[in-house]
Design a protein around this motif. Structure first.
Motif, PDB file in Angstrom:
ATOM      1  N   MET A  84       0.849  -1.192   0.000  1.00 35.89           N
ATOM      2  CA  MET A  84       0.000   0.000   0.000  1.00 35.89           C
ATOM      3  C   MET A  84       0.880   1.235   0.000  1.00 35.89           C
ATOM      4  N   ASN A  85       0.754   2.042  -1.027  1.00 40.65           N
ATOM      5  CA  ASN A  85       1.536   3.265  -1.164  1.00 40.65           C
ATOM      6  C   ASN A  85       0.613   4.481  -1.133  1.00 40.65           C
ATOM      7  N   SER A  86       1.213   5.639  -0.921  1.00 48.65           N
ATOM      8  CA  SER A  86       0.455   6.897  -0.906  1.00 48.65           C
ATOM      9  C   SER A  86      -0.773   6.786  -0.016  1.00 48.65           C
ATOM     10  N   LEU A  87      -0.571   6.304   1.166  1.00 50.44           N
ATOM     11  CA  LEU A  87      -1.696   6.062   2.071  1.00 50.44           C
ATOM     12  C   LEU A  87      -2.368   7.366   2.487  1.00 50.44           C
ATOM     13  N   LYS A  88      -3.680   7.254   2.683  1.00 52.39           N
ATOM     14  CA  LYS A  88      -4.502   8.395   3.067  1.00 52.39           C
ATOM     15  C   LYS A  88      -5.191   8.100   4.400  1.00 52.39           C
ATOM     16  N   PRO A  89      -5.584   9.130   5.132  1.00 51.61           N
ATOM     17  CA  PRO A  89      -6.310   8.876   6.392  1.00 51.61           C
ATOM     18  C   PRO A  89      -7.545   8.002   6.200  1.00 51.61           C
ATOM     19  N   GLU A  90      -8.201   8.120   5.070  1.00 50.13           N
ATOM     20  CA  GLU A  90      -9.400   7.305   4.823  1.00 50.13           C
ATOM     21  C   GLU A  90      -9.079   5.837   4.580  1.00 50.13           C
ATOM     22  N   ASP A  91      -7.799   5.489   4.476  1.00 49.55           N
ATOM     23  CA  ASP A  91      -7.409   4.080   4.393  1.00 49.55           C
ATOM     24  C   ASP A  91      -7.355   3.419   5.771  1.00 49.55           C
ATOM     25  N   THR A  92      -7.537   4.201   6.826  1.00 54.55           N
ATOM     26  CA  THR A  92      -7.520   3.652   8.174  1.00 54.55           C
ATOM     27  C   THR A  92      -8.632   2.627   8.351  1.00 54.55           C
ATOM     28  N   ALA A  93      -8.244   1.420   8.766  1.00 56.65           N
ATOM     29  CA  ALA A  93      -9.202   0.324   8.922  1.00 56.65           C
ATOM     30  C   ALA A  93      -8.460  -0.902   9.455  1.00 56.65           C
ATOM     31  N   VAL A  94      -9.218  -1.905   9.814  1.00 57.19           N
ATOM     32  CA  VAL A  94      -8.653  -3.228  10.044  1.00 57.19           C
ATOM     33  C   VAL A  94      -8.654  -3.948   8.701  1.00 57.19           C
ATOM     34  N   TYR A  95      -7.518  -4.482   8.326  1.00 57.04           N
ATOM     35  CA  TYR A  95      -7.365  -5.164   7.059  1.00 57.04           C
ATOM     36  C   TYR A  95      -7.344  -6.681   7.294  1.00 57.04           C
ATOM     37  N   GLU A 112     -18.067 -14.969  -0.579  1.00 58.32           N
ATOM     38  CA  GLU A 112     -17.402 -15.898  -1.497  1.00 58.32           C
ATOM     39  C   GLU A 112     -16.144 -16.514  -0.891  1.00 58.32           C
ATOM     40  N   TYR A 113     -15.750 -16.059   0.277  1.00 55.90           N
ATOM     41  CA  TYR A 113     -14.543 -16.549   0.915  1.00 55.90           C
ATOM     42  C   TYR A 113     -14.885 -17.506   2.052  1.00 55.90           C
ATOM     43  N   ASP A 114     -14.046 -18.523   2.176  1.00 58.04           N
ATOM     44  CA  ASP A 114     -14.292 -19.582   3.140  1.00 58.04           C
ATOM     45  C   ASP A 114     -13.543 -19.398   4.456  1.00 58.04           C
ATOM     46  N   TYR A 115     -12.402 -18.740   4.398  1.00 59.30           N
ATOM     47  CA  TYR A 115     -11.553 -18.606   5.581  1.00 59.30           C
ATOM     48  C   TYR A 115     -11.079 -17.158   5.704  1.00 59.30           C
ATOM     49  N   TRP A 116     -10.935 -16.731   6.965  1.00 60.27           N
ATOM     50  CA  TRP A 116     -10.546 -15.354   7.257  1.00 60.27           C
ATOM     51  C   TRP A 116      -9.465 -15.316   8.319  1.00 60.27           C
ATOM     52  N   GLY A 117      -8.587 -14.315   8.200  1.00 59.29           N
ATOM     53  CA  GLY A 117      -7.654 -14.040   9.261  1.00 59.29           C
ATOM     54  C   GLY A 117      -8.286 -13.169  10.326  1.00 59.29           C
ATOM     55  N   GLN A 118      -7.494 -12.849  11.339  1.00 62.12           N
ATOM     56  CA  GLN A 118      -8.012 -12.085  12.473  1.00 62.12           C
ATOM     57  C   GLN A 118      -7.937 -10.575  12.236  1.00 62.12           C
ATOM     58  N   GLY A 119      -7.197 -10.174  11.220  1.00 62.50           N
ATOM     59  CA  GLY A 119      -7.099  -8.769  10.868  1.00 62.50           C
ATOM     60  C   GLY A 119      -5.873  -8.089  11.444  1.00 62.50           C
ATOM     61  N   THR A 120      -5.451  -7.025  10.779  1.00 61.40           N
ATOM     62  CA  THR A 120      -4.350  -6.202  11.262  1.00 61.40           C
ATOM     63  C   THR A 120      -4.749  -4.734  11.087  1.00 61.40           C
ATOM     64  N   GLN A 121      -4.486  -3.943  12.122  1.00 59.29           N
ATOM     65  CA  GLN A 121      -4.913  -2.547  12.129  1.00 59.29           C
ATOM     66  C   GLN A 121      -3.950  -1.692  11.312  1.00 59.29           C
ATOM     67  N   VAL A 122      -4.505  -0.878  10.443  1.00 63.00           N
ATOM     68  CA  VAL A 122      -3.750   0.135   9.715  1.00 63.00           C
ATOM     69  C   VAL A 122      -4.330   1.496  10.083  1.00 63.00           C
ATOM     70  N   THR A 123      -3.469   2.373  10.579  1.00 58.14           N
ATOM     71  CA  THR A 123      -3.893   3.713  10.957  1.00 58.14           C
ATOM     72  C   THR A 123      -3.021   4.720  10.217  1.00 58.14           C
ATOM     73  N   VAL A 124      -3.674   5.603   9.480  1.00 51.65           N
ATOM     74  CA  VAL A 124      -2.958   6.616   8.701  1.00 51.65           C
ATOM     75  C   VAL A 124      -3.277   7.977   9.307  1.00 51.65           C
ATOM     76  N   SER A 125      -2.251   8.651   9.771  1.00 51.03           N
ATOM     77  CA  SER A 125      -2.444   9.966  10.394  1.00 51.03           C
ATOM     78  C   SER A 125      -2.274  11.066   9.362  1.00 51.03           C
ATOM     79  N   SER A 126      -2.996  12.143   9.569  1.00 50.55           N
ATOM     80  CA  SER A 126      -2.942  13.267   8.615  1.00 50.55           C
ATOM     81  C   SER A 126      -1.848  14.249   8.984  1.00 50.55           C
TER      82      SER A 126
END
Length: 126
Positions: A84-95, A112-126
């Motif tokens: 992920m490049n040129s990140l923006k504050p609106e990209d803040t989410a759990v991925y 459509e997906y059968d399996y999921w991970g637990q997620g990782t937090q991405v926080t973009v500050s302005s």
């Protein structure tokens, strides 16, 4: 069955970059799974980000990323990535990464997906 573990999230300033990784484990060959990345911000529905076929030959992206994100995979390492490049504050989410039991297409919808991970937090500050 496959287990998925995401890593690489964190806090980054606007304009910065992050590379997320999703490590898979299980009995089947990793290339048997099409993979996807989704994200979910507080109070919002889970949103499609990118998807890739089992062999990596086909990729599909959500419109919002406008060429800023790149999905890739290394089947020998049982890992899928999201650069992920040129990140923006609106990209803040759990991925989240997700696996579909079938290799031949790309999938954009969470059901459509059968399996999921637990997620990782991405926080973009302005």
């Amino acid at each position: 069955q496959v287990q998925l573990v995401e890593s690489g999230g964190g806090l980054v300033q606007a304009g910065g970059s992050l590379r997320l990784s999703c490590a898979a484990s299980g009995r089947r060959t990793f290339s048997d799974y099409a993979m996807g990345w989704f994200r979910q911000a507080p109070g919002k529905e889970r949103e499609f980000v990118a998807a890739i076929t089992g062999t990596g030959t086909m990729k599909y992206y959500a419109d919002f990323q406008k060429g800023r994100f790149t999905i890739s995979r290394d089947n020998a390492k049982f890992t899928v990535y999201l650069q992920m490049n040129s990140l923006k504050p609106e990209d803040t989410a759990v991925y989240y990464c997700a696996a579909h039991s079938g290799r031949s297409s790309v999938y954009r919808r969470p059901y459509e997906y059968d399996y999921w991970g637990q997620g990782t937090q991405v926080t973009v500050s302005s």
